[in-house]
Structures are given as C-alpha cells and as structure tokens.
Design a protein around this motif. Structure first.
Motif, PDB file in Angstrom:
ATOM      1  N   ALA A 396       0.830  -1.201   0.000  1.00  0.00           N
ATOM      2  CA  ALA A 396       0.000   0.000   0.000  1.00  0.00           C
ATOM      3  C   ALA A 396       0.868   1.256   0.000  1.00  0.00           C
ATOM      4  N   LEU A 407      -4.469   6.041   0.484  1.00  0.00           N
ATOM      5  CA  LEU A 407      -4.885   4.801   1.126  1.00  0.00           C
ATOM      6  C   LEU A 407      -6.342   4.485   0.798  1.00  0.00           C
ATOM      7  N   GLU A 408      -7.185   5.531   0.732  1.00  0.00           N
ATOM      8  CA  GLU A 408      -8.606   5.270   0.491  1.00  0.00           C
ATOM      9  C   GLU A 408      -8.846   4.628  -0.878  1.00  0.00           C
ATOM     10  N   THR A 410      -6.630   2.662  -2.458  1.00  0.00           N
ATOM     11  CA  THR A 410      -6.166   1.284  -2.315  1.00  0.00           C
ATOM     12  C   THR A 410      -7.183   0.448  -1.547  1.00  0.00           C
ATOM     13  N   LEU A 411      -7.782   1.028  -0.496  1.00  0.00           N
ATOM     14  CA  LEU A 411      -8.798   0.312   0.281  1.00  0.00           C
ATOM     15  C   LEU A 411      -9.986  -0.060  -0.601  1.00  0.00           C
ATOM     16  N   GLU A 412     -10.404   0.885  -1.437  1.00  0.00           N
ATOM     17  CA  GLU A 412     -11.560   0.625  -2.303  1.00  0.00           C
ATOM     18  C   GLU A 412     -11.253  -0.471  -3.321  1.00  0.00           C
ATOM     19  N   SER A 420      -8.543  -7.031   2.306  1.00  0.00           N
ATOM     20  CA  SER A 420      -8.418  -5.864   3.176  1.00  0.00           C
ATOM     21  C   SER A 420      -6.971  -5.386   3.088  1.00  0.00           C
ATOM     22  N   VAL A 421      -6.647  -4.313   3.806  1.00  0.00           N
ATOM     23  CA  VAL A 421      -5.309  -3.717   3.732  1.00  0.00           C
ATOM     24  C   VAL A 421      -4.746  -3.564   5.138  1.00  0.00           C
ATOM     25  N   GLU A 423      -3.633  -1.478   7.283  1.00  0.00           N
ATOM     26  CA  GLU A 423      -3.596  -0.025   7.449  1.00  0.00           C
ATOM     27  C   GLU A 423      -2.574   0.399   8.491  1.00  0.00           C
TER      28      GLU A 423
END
Length: 895
Positions: A396, A407-408, A410-412, A420-421, A423
């Motif tokens: 990420a 990050l948002e 990549t999360l999507e 999941s990631v 974080e």
C-alpha cells in the motif's frame, strides 16, 4: 457579504486610518525557510528584523498565503485551507497595543452600512498571553469586553515568533461564538469549533533566541522599537458573514463543489462524510493549484513543483473516488478563475497557461493511475496466491509513494478484490517518511541572514548604479566588511576570507535577473593609488547596496577613500551579448511556439545563455531550426536596443513581458529590441543594437522538470568558435568516409544501419548457441530429491531478458515432472543477471521461485524478487557465480 467585499472593506478601513495599501506579494519569495509565503507579514520581515527601514510607518495588505504541512487533513476539519487570504495591518514603531485593538474592534463591530462587518459585540471573545495584563485592561477599556470573555493562554497559543531567532511577542486573538449548536460553552479554551478564531493581533516587542518548539526558546530582550503585525482570516470571516457551515461553502469555493456535484453520481452534504471530504479537497486544492501555477510554478518532483503535483493529483483521485471518470481539470480551472478573478485578475489574464499546465498534469496522471492499477493487480494476485487476505502495508505504501495512490483508493480497490489492507503497517511507513521529511526540513531551516552590520548603510540610501552609461566610475568607499563584520581598513597582507567594499556609486552590475555579476578592478586614487583589488563578484544587500567581493592585490583600502571602479570591457561586452541574446531567443520561442512559451528562468554569462520556459514535450528538429533562424534573422536586422523607465501597470499594458513569481517595484525598466519583436521588463545590461550580439547557435534543448524545457546557446565569438569546431569535425568525417560534406549524414546513417544489422545477427547467433547449450543442459538435468534441476552458468554478455527466454525453453523441455531451472551469466557493465523458474509440479511440493532467488543471488552480491513461478535479479560479484549455483543446489537438497 461576498468575499471580495470583505477584502475591500478591510483595506478601505485601514487606508482611511492612514495606512499604505501594499499589494500581495507572490506566494514565492526568496526566503530559505519558506517553500511558500505562509503568513501576511512575510514580505515585511526585513522591516521587523531591522534589516531595512520601512518606507511607511503604517501598512495594510491582503496577502496570498499557502500552508501545506498537513495536506492530508484538508477537508476533514472544516476551517482550514491550503490557500487562504490573510488580511493584515502593520505598524512599524507607530501605534501599539491600544491602536491595534481599536482598529480591529471598530471594523468588526461597526454596522455594515457604516463600512464595518456588523458582528454582534456580545459574541466576540479575546485571548491574551498569560501575563499580559495591559492587553486585558485595553480590551475592557476599548471594547468594553467583560473579564469573563477574556481568557489567558500560554506560549503555544498566544506567543508568536517565526520559529527561528528574530522578533517575537505576545499576541491577542479574537474569537467569534457560533452558538451552542456548534459545541459546549466556555470560550476558546473549551471548544475552538464553536469559538472560531478570526483575527490575531501580535504585539511584536521582543527578540527570541534559538529553540526547538513554540515554547522552548529564550527571550533575549526588547526590540529597538515596538511593532504591530495582525492577521485576519478572510475565509473565516466570509464563513461567518455568509452564514455557511464551513469555509468550503463560501462564495469562492462553493461553485467548485456545485460543479463536481453535477458530474458525480453522489452529491455533497448527503450524510456521507468521506464523500464530503473529497468534495472539499477538490474545492480547496483547485484554488490553491491555480494560484501556485499563476505565480510561476510547474508540476515537478521536488520542492514547490512536487507540492503542486501532489495537489493536482489529489484533485483527480478525489474525483475518481466520487465516481467521476471524465477529465475534470479544465472545468475546475475555469470555475476557479471566474470566482477568484475579481480579486486576482492575473488568474484571468494568464488563464491559458494555468489551464494548459493543469490539464497536462491530469492527462499524465491518468496514465500513472493506469500503471499503478497494474501494480495493484499484481500485488493482489500475489496476496491471494499466498493464501492471505490482507494486502501488506508495504504494498500500500509503494502504491502511495511511487504512484500517488491514497490509502482510500487502495482500500476501495482491495475491497473490490475481496481483500483488506494492513492499514497499521501503511501508517507506520507513512509516519517514518514524515519523520525523515521533518528532520530534513529542520536541518535546512535557519535564522535569517544577519544584515544588521549593513543597516546604517542601507538606511543612508542606495548605491547609484552608473553601469548603463559608463564602465569606469570614481566613487567613495562607504564601508568595508570582512566576513560580514565592518572594519575601517583592509590591506593586501590581511586575512581575506571574504572582503566586501560598499561604494556610493558603481559601474559594476550586481548579479540578478539571470545575469551574473561583472568582473573588473577597483584601484585607489590620489594618495592611495597603490591600492588595487580584483572584483570577483557583486551582490545586492537588501536590494539597495552593491557589495563588491574583492581580492586585495596590493596596498590598502580605507573607509572614506576615493577610488576608481572599472569593469573589464571584454567581460561586459560578452555579458551584454549573452543577456540580449536571451531576450532574442525568448522572442523567437514565442514567435515559433506561441504565447504559452513563457520564461521560467534564465542564466547568461559572456558568450553563453540558457533559457528555461514552460512547455509540454520536446521540441522537434523543425521547431529548433525555426527558433535559431528567427533569432539570427533578428540579429542580422540590426534592431536598435532601447531602454526606458515607466510605471509597472503602463509597462504591462504595453505588452512588456515579466518573469512569473518576480516582485516588481512601481517604476520598472523596459528593454525594447526592434519595437514589437522583444519587449521585456529587465534591469540588466544590453548591447546597443542586435547585430552586436553576433551569431546565435543553439546547442540543444532538454527537459529540466515536468512542463519546463531548457534551451542553451552560444553567442558572439563563442558561437563562431563552436561552429568552427563543428565545421572541422564535418571535414574530418568527409575525409575519412571519402565523400563530399553534404553526403556525410546519409553515409553515416547507412553505416549505423549496417552496424545495427550486424549486431542483431550476432545477438541471434549468440542466443541460438545459448539455446543449444540449454537444450543439452535439459537433457543432462540432475535430480535432487524429487525435483529435476538445471542450474548452469551461461555464456557471458547475456541479459536478464535472454535468460528469461532460455529458462522458458529449458522448463518446457523438462516435461510435467517437478522441475527447477536456474541460469546465471556475466552480463554487460559488470552485472550478473540470474533467473529462477519453478514449474507447477514443483510448486505443489512447496518450492517458490521468489524464495529460491534469494540464496541464489546472495553469493554474487545480488538481490531479486518475483512470483512463485518466475523470479529474477542482478548482482555485481561475478566471482561468486559458482558459489551461487552451489547454494541453490544445497537449498533444493534440503527441500
């Protein structure tokens, strides 16, 4: 009340009170501590530091400001912008606390029909520094504020400094109570969402020393005179006077939100916090980007260019996360222009350039997004293949750091892939990067240069520059400085680390505007005639004094002596050729490429020039030829070079070109070459007619950053010498090839084509031999445990691509039984490429190419990586090839 009206009322209020209105400086200033101007007082720093005497005792301005340390927080809070307008009033040894409080209170509370803002006095609060009893008494006396609406706060909140040694002092902040619907009561100490700060009055009365934080520094003593520096947040006042919920919904930002809401499938203010943050990011960053581009910055990979690129990319990403797939930058820039131009007309006059740069960055980033998406797909496949369901924090972070993925995003994408990631891991890497960045910034931050030693000379008046009309001037030594300290005399036998002579008048040009300083000599006159010094550099002090850096070669110089300052005439002639040539090339660029080819910087010295300009993409051969021809046609035309002084606005109306980001005085010098051919604001020295420039030879054109190109050229005799070398080279080639000069290009092209064909044939033969060797190796594969293994050194000169091809051939010949193929070779440039392949049957046994490549590469000082079926790497230690093969066999023997 519209924001433009808020600005106007502020300026009118203080002009009517005897203040001089000072235009906003560019957001780019020559300050080693600032990436961008971040406060209204920045352009007045030399006055507060005592380096220069202000031309007025009272001033007022509305300054363009940019603060970018917490870009990631934009839109999450509802009162911070990256770009904001700071309205301020300033007193330089004139009025102090009482005057500042009276002026602020009157403007805030006077009725709107009387020119004020009409704030309810019952909703205003004040904070003061802990021990500032005087300010408390004044708030009661001037404003009638009761004690229960005046709060004392510590240094972190109510003591101001620039963060470095210099002026400082207690401050008093004015807050507005938005009402119980915004939070608990109790004043600013209790809740700064309900009680919003709108104005900060700084009582600049002390000097601070070194320190590491807002609270950790020593107060050295009082300043020679007390000053006032205030800042009223225009956006925050607009938020309150327009009765909107936050600064993003005022009249200057809401049009951008409405534009995007018309394009996105999900609207603004519909209960989705994440979407609302994205709308605010787009609104805030669009305006900031337009301002930054307007002041001369282009997207790049470092410094201001990096910040601009990051802002533009966050706009594009936020729009995509809102579901907007179409290009948006063109409409965004148009909307910002329409909203902001009444206060900043340059956004309209320079819109074509602003628009072009922003749209080009959007196009480039959309390609980057495609590349980043491919990397994400590979990382997602590898994660799933390993049996995991969490994309690593390092993956990420790579997407964020290399491709600009937030990050948002990549999360999507991960959610769409059923992943999941990590974080926490991502944020840990981000925190580490921020720590490094802060350490780097702290290392670069420094106190302002101490120019106090020059103060008396600065106040006495500027050096008279005589160099436009003469090369030799008689002058008086006003001051002598050694290593920045004033001394009465300097002699030849004294230590000379840095000797500077300040003269009352001089013919020496001081470095500025891309033109380097003149060289020459300063000699004594009369009784001191034996004194002689070589002038090696000339710089301006506080933009008014010429400091001549010298090497004293004989005798001594005494303050007050009369001397003779003489510029080297050959140096000046070459310098004027280079500077005038720069103007000619600029004019030719605009004639060939159009008005968007705008200057972004220059350097000229005797015989040479370089010119940077805003442009997307390399120039083709025809364009380069045209630029050179137009320039030399203008040289041959022998245009008269004419200079004159006029008002800045009049010069701009005439079409005179100005350098973006440069601050110009009210009176400017204009240099005109050939009437409309070239008209620029310029303080440099020039030839008398264009023919004196001599031939101009363009050496090349290259990129010096995203959207910025550079042309380099020789002029005059240097151009002639270069052409003579080129002619000699061509004659030599013609003689060697035994053809006329005009046939050399075709003959060289033919030879190059034949050479390429021969190299291809050699490559084909080498690869054929290698494949034969690989086939033999497959036939003689050894067996280690349950796996057939081919581990072999290949012939030298092979690339990683060659090895991948061979690995595929060998693996295919080994059939469906478990098999591992590892090939290594001595490549070009002392490299050692290596490749490992594992077929599906061997993978079922638990073998992975990306695991095996590590012990394989270690003995050759190499690193590698890849996937389970194929991995590769490269090392530098060819002596370890045999050890690498042995290490691989040992690893397979243990499996």
């Amino acid at each position: 009340m519209q924001t433009h009206e808020i600005r106007k009322r502020f300026l009118d209020h203080f002009v009517n009170a005897g203040h001089t209105e000072v235009p906003s400086a560019s957001v780019i200033l020559d300050d080693p501590n600032l990436l961008f101007v971040n406060a209204g007082m920045v352009q007045f720093v030399p006055y507060f530091l005592g380096q220069q005497t202000p031309p007025w005792n009272r001033a007022t301005s509305v300054q363009k400001c940019i603060r970018t340390p917490d870009i990631d927080e934009v839109g999450i809070t509802t009162r911070h912008n990256t770009f904001f307008q700071m309205a301020g009033n300033f007193s330089f040894g004139d009025y102090f606390k009482k005057g500042a409080i009276e002026f602020a209170w009157t403007l805030l509370t006077n009725p709107q029909d009387q020119g004020g803002y009409g704030f309810d006095p019952e909703r205003l609060w004040a904070t003061v520094y802990l021990d500032d009893d005087e300010a408390i008494a004044l708030w009661q006396e001037v404003a009638g504020l009761p004690l229960d609406r005046i709060q004392r706060r510590g240094m972190a909140d109510n003591y101001w400094s620039m963060g470095i040694p210099g002026p400082c002092g207690p401050s008093s902040e004015i807050y507005y109570d938005r009402g119980p619907e915004y939070g608990v009561e109790g004043g600013p100490e209790a809740n700064e969402d309900r009680y919003i700060e709108i104005w900060n009055l700084v009582f600049m009365q002390n000097e601070r020393g070194q320190g590491t934080s807002k609270e950790d520094f020593e107060i050295l003593g009082p300043l020679p005179r007390k000053n006032i520096d205030t800042g009223m947040g225009v956006e925050r006042v607009a938020c309150l006077l327009q009765d909107v919920d936050n600064v993003y919904e005022t009249d200057l930002l809401r049009p951008v939100i409405d534009l995007v809401a018309g394009l996105a499938p999900r609207g603004y203010g519909q209960g989705n916090h994440d979407d609302d943050v994205r709308y605010r990011i787009i609104a805030d960053h669009s305006r900031t980007a337009a301002i930054i581009i307007g002041d001369g910055v282009s997207p790049g990979n470092e410094g201001r260019g990096y910040v601009l690129r990051r802002l533009l990319r966050r706009i594009i990403r936020a729009a995509k996360l809102l579901g907007v797939d179409q290009p948006v930058m063109s409409e965004l820039m148009t909307t910002v222009r329409d909203a902001m131009a009444p206060s900043y007309p340059e956004l309209a006059t320079d819109f074509d350039r602003i628009h072009r740069i922003a749209v080009a960055e959007e196009t480039a980033f959309n390609r980057t997004l495609a590349s980043g998406s491919r990397l994400f797909d590979e990382a997602a496949r590898a994660t799933k293949a390993s049996g995991a369901s969490v994309l690593s924090g390092s993956d990420a972070f790579t997407l964020h750091d290399t491709y600009g993925f937030p990050l948002e995003l990549t999360l999507e994408m991960a959610a769409e892939s059923g992943l999941s990631v990590d974080e926490e891991g991502f944020r840990g890497l981000m925190a580490e990067q921020r720590r490094r960045a802060k350490a780097d910034a702290a290392a670069r931050k420094q106190a302002h240069s101490d120019l106090s030693a020059y103060r008396d000379l600065v106040d006495a008046g500027p050096t008279e520059f005589t160099g436009f009309n003469e090369l030799t001037s008689e002058a008086k030594i006003l001051g002598i400085f050694v290593d920045g300290q004033r001394v009465p005399v300097v002699s030849h036998d004294a230590r000379q680390d840095r000797v500077e002579l300040i003269l009352d008048r001089t013919p020496f040009y001081a470095e500025s505007g891309g033109q380097i300083a003149d060289e020459g000599a300063i000699t004594g006159a009369g009784a001191s005639s034996a004194a002689k010094a070589a002038v090696t550099d000339v710089q301006k002090i506080a933009k008014t004094l010429w400091a001549h850096r010298v090497n004293v070669e004989s005798g001594e110089f005494v303050e007050g002596d009369t001397i003779v300052a003489a510029v080297d005439p050959r140096w000046r002639h070459g310098a004027t050729q280079g500077h005038s040539g720069t103007h000619m090339v600029h004019a030719a660029l605009r004639q060939v490429l159009g008005p968007n080819a705008v200057q972004a910087g220059s350097l000229n010295r005797p015989g040479y020039l370089r010119f940077d300009f805003n442009w997307q993409g390399a120039l083709n051969d025809d364009q380069r030829t045209q630029i050179e021809e137009v320039t030399n046609e203008a040289v041959e035309a022998d245009f008269e070079v004419h200079s004159f002084t006029t008002g800045l606005e009049k010069a701009k109306a005439m079409g005179a070109m100005a350098l973006f980001g440069e601050n110009y005085p009210d009176e400017v010098r204009v240099v005109e070459i050939g009437g409309p051919f070239s008209l620029e604001l310029c303080g440099g020295t020039h030839v008398r007619s264009s023919a004196q420039i001599g031939p101009v030879t363009i050496l090349g054109e290259s990129s010096v950053g995203s959207g910025v190109r550079r042309v380099e050229a020789y002029v005059g005799l240097d151009s002639f010498r270069h052409l003579a070398k080129e002619r000699a080279l061509m004659a030599g080639l013609a003689s060697s090839l035994k053809v006329p000069s005009e046939e050399v290009p075709a003959r060289v092209a033919n030879l190059v084509e034949r050479l390429r064909a021969a190299e291809k044939e050699l490559d084909r033969m080498r690869l054929a031999n290698a494949r034969a060797a690989a086939a033999n190796a497959a036939a003689g594969a050894e067996v280690l445990g349950k796996v057939r293994v081919v581990a072999q050194r290949m012939a030298g000169g092979m690339s990683a691509a060659d090895l991948r091809t061979l690995v595929g051939d060998v693996r295919g010949k080994l059939g469906s039984d478990p098999a591992v193929v590892a090939l290594i070779a001595e490549g070009d440039n002392d490299t050692v490429p290596f490749v490992v392949a594992v077929n599906p049957a061997a993978q079922d046994l638990g073998l992975r190419a990306n695991d095996l490549v590590k012990p394989f590469g270690a003995p050759v000082n190499g690193r590698g990586g890849g996937k389970a079926d194929l991995a590769q790497g490269s090392g530098k230690g060819a002596a370890g090839i045999d050890a690498a093969l042995a290490a691989l066999r040992a690893e397979l023997g243990r499996s």
